[in-house]
Every structure is written in structure tokens, then in C-alpha cells.
Design an enzyme around this catalytic site. Structure first.
Site, short mmCIF file in Angstrom:
data_model
loop_
_atom_site.label_atom_id
_atom_site.label_comp_id
_atom_site.label_asym_id
_atom_site.label_seq_id
_atom_site.Cartn_x
_atom_site.Cartn_y
_atom_site.Cartn_z
N GLY A 33 0.82 -1.21 0.00
CA GLY A 33 0.00 0.00 0.00
C GLY A 33 0.85 1.25 0.00
O GLY A 33 2.05 1.18 -0.26
N ASN A 34 0.24 2.38 0.23
CA ASN A 34 0.99 3.63 0.25
C ASN A 34 0.38 4.61 1.25
O ASN A 34 -0.73 4.39 1.73
CB ASN A 34 1.04 4.23 -1.16
CG ASN A 34 -0.34 4.56 -1.69
OD1 ASN A 34 -0.98 5.49 -1.22
ND2 ASN A 34 -0.83 3.78 -2.64
#
Ligand code: CTP
Ligand code: CA
Length: 225
Positions: A33-34
Site C-alpha cells: 500500500g501507500n
């Protein structure tokens, strides 16, 4: 208030936005993810409603309440986000890509939890489709606005992305530990278009969203003339 009674510079205009991160699963319990909170996209969705627009928001996994008057569609992966956007894009006048879409996803998603064994492991990643570029490249593309999250030279990189993806406007955003941007309540942006720019100094994301919507509305009105 019913849409047809809405007032404002964007009364009757249909806006589709993406916001938040995407999650790309590795196995049933893990993902890549980020760092995106979704706050900028949600603030923009709210500001578009305030300007009278009909707003649909495709949101990755975020811990935010849906602004009142916004139709929200929740997705997890970039592929799901792309599908949700493509299903709706023909019915919008303005598209704003605010999501931090994962550029790559794991090539293989394990159907059971991956067990640790070796000291090193490698994960092969494959590219995700570029949602913003796909929308901007449609034969009957809506007025299209992108974001560019950069850790250096935001305006330089953003301008390259604006031209390469053929979007009408792009907001250059400096991100990183010392900056505003991801996971913060404040941000500073430069909005770039063909032949012009406007620098919006550090401000609350809701204030910034209002300024962005007013600039977008001005350029949207002038789009074909
Ligand atoms: N974007 C998108 N789909 C992707 C990747 C990005 O729609 N698969 C959109 C983002 O929502 C944003 C814009 O493209 O509006 C720019 O995203 P950014 O990550 O800054 O740029 P990239 O083109 O992905 O380039 P890079 O990450 O290499 O800087
Ligand atoms: Ca990217």
C-alpha cells in the site's frame, strides 16, 4: 436538496473523483500500500458539492466519513478502482484523479497465508493500468484533472505528467517526511495547465479544496472556447 435545485458555479455538472490509496494483496492477510489518507480527495468532493456539482467518489480504503451529498463507491485494488471509474466515466463532465494508485501489484496472489522460510524472499510485481491516462485518452474524455505527488521538483515532474497523460490540469504536490501532502491536514499545491499556473500556499485541505474547485470551474467553463 435535489440536484436540480442546486445553485453554484457547477450547478448540474457531474464530477467523478478518485481518492485514497489502493491496496494490492499478496495473500489473504497482507498487501502493498501507500501513505495516502484520502483527505485531499474527500475535501475536494465536499467542495464540489458546495459548488453545486453532482459528485461521485471512488474511494480506496480510508478512515473518513462520506461528505454529505456525495455518492461513494468503495474499492480496494487499483484494478477495482479502474473498473469502478470506467463504469462511470461516460456519465461525468469532470474527472479528478486524486487517488494514490499503486503503480504495481504482486504478480501472484497466494490463496493461503505465505509462510516464512528463507532469509530472503522476492516478490514479482506487474504494472497496473494508469486510470488517469486512460480517462484522458478516451475519445469523449471529460475535463480531466490529475495530481502529481513528488518528493522533488514537483512542478517540473507535474508538467511532464500533464503533457504525457494529456490531462487538462494537474496539481503538483510535494510529499515526504518534511512536507505536507500525505496523511496531513494541510498541504500546498501548484495547479498547472496549458500556459499557466497558480501556486496555492500551505493551507487547510478544505480551504485548498475550495480554491482548487474554483480554479477548475473557471477552466472547465472556458474549455472549448
Ligand atoms: N494515477 C492513476 N493510475 C495509476 C497511477 C497514477 O490514475 N495507475 C493518477 C493519480 O491518481 C494522479 C496521477 O496519475 O492523479 C499521477 O500519479 P503519480 O503517482 O504522481 O504519477 P505516475 O504517473 O504514477 O508516475 P510516478 O509514480 O512514476 O511518479
Ligand atoms: Ca505513481
Amino acid at each position: 436538496v435535489a440536484d436540480r435545485f442546486r445553485q453554484g458555479p457547477l450547478a448540474g455538472v457531474r464530477v467523478l473523483l478518485t481518492a485514497g490509496p489502493t491496496r494490492e494483496p499478496l495473500d489473504p492477510v497482507r498487501f502493498i500500500g501507500n501513505r495516502s489518507s484520502g483527505k485531499m480527495g474527500f475535501a475536494l468532493a465536499n467542495a464540489f458539492v458546495q459548488a453545486g456539482a453532482q459528485v461521485e467518489l471512488v474511494a480506496g480504503p480510508v478512515a473518513l466519513e462520506t461528505p454529505s451529498g456525495v455518492r461513494r463507491v468503495d474499492v480496494e485494488t487499483a484494478a477495482e478502482m479502474e473498473q469502478a471509474v470506467m463504469d462511470r466515466v461516460a456519465d461525468c463532465d469532470i474527472f479528478v484523479g486524486c487517488a494514490a494508485v499503486a503503480d504495481y501489484r504482486p504478480d501472484v496472489v497466494a490463496d493461503q497465508k505465505i509462510k516464512k522460510s528463507q532469509d530472503r524472499m522476492e516478490i514479482r510485481l506487474v504494472r497496473n493500468a494508469d486510470i488517469l491516462a486512460s480517462v484522458a485518452g478516451l475519445p469523449e474524455a471529460p475535463f480531466t484533472v490529475g495530481f502529481a505527488a513528488e518528493t522533488q521538483d514537483p512542478e517540473g515532474y507535474a508538467e511532464k505528467k500533464r503533457v504525457a497523460k494529456r490531462v487538462d490540469m494537474i496539481a503538483a504536490n510535494l510529499v515526504g517526511a518534511e512536507q505536507g501532502g500525505f496523511e496531513r491536514d494541510e498541504n500546498a499545491l501548484t495547479l498547472l495547465w496549458d500556459g499557466g499556473r497558480e501556486r496555492l500556499p500551505m493551507a487547510d485541505k478544505s480551504r485548498l479544496a475550495k480554491q482548487l474547485v474554483s480554479l477548475i470551474a473557471g477552466h472547465y467553463e472556458k474549455r472549448d472556447s
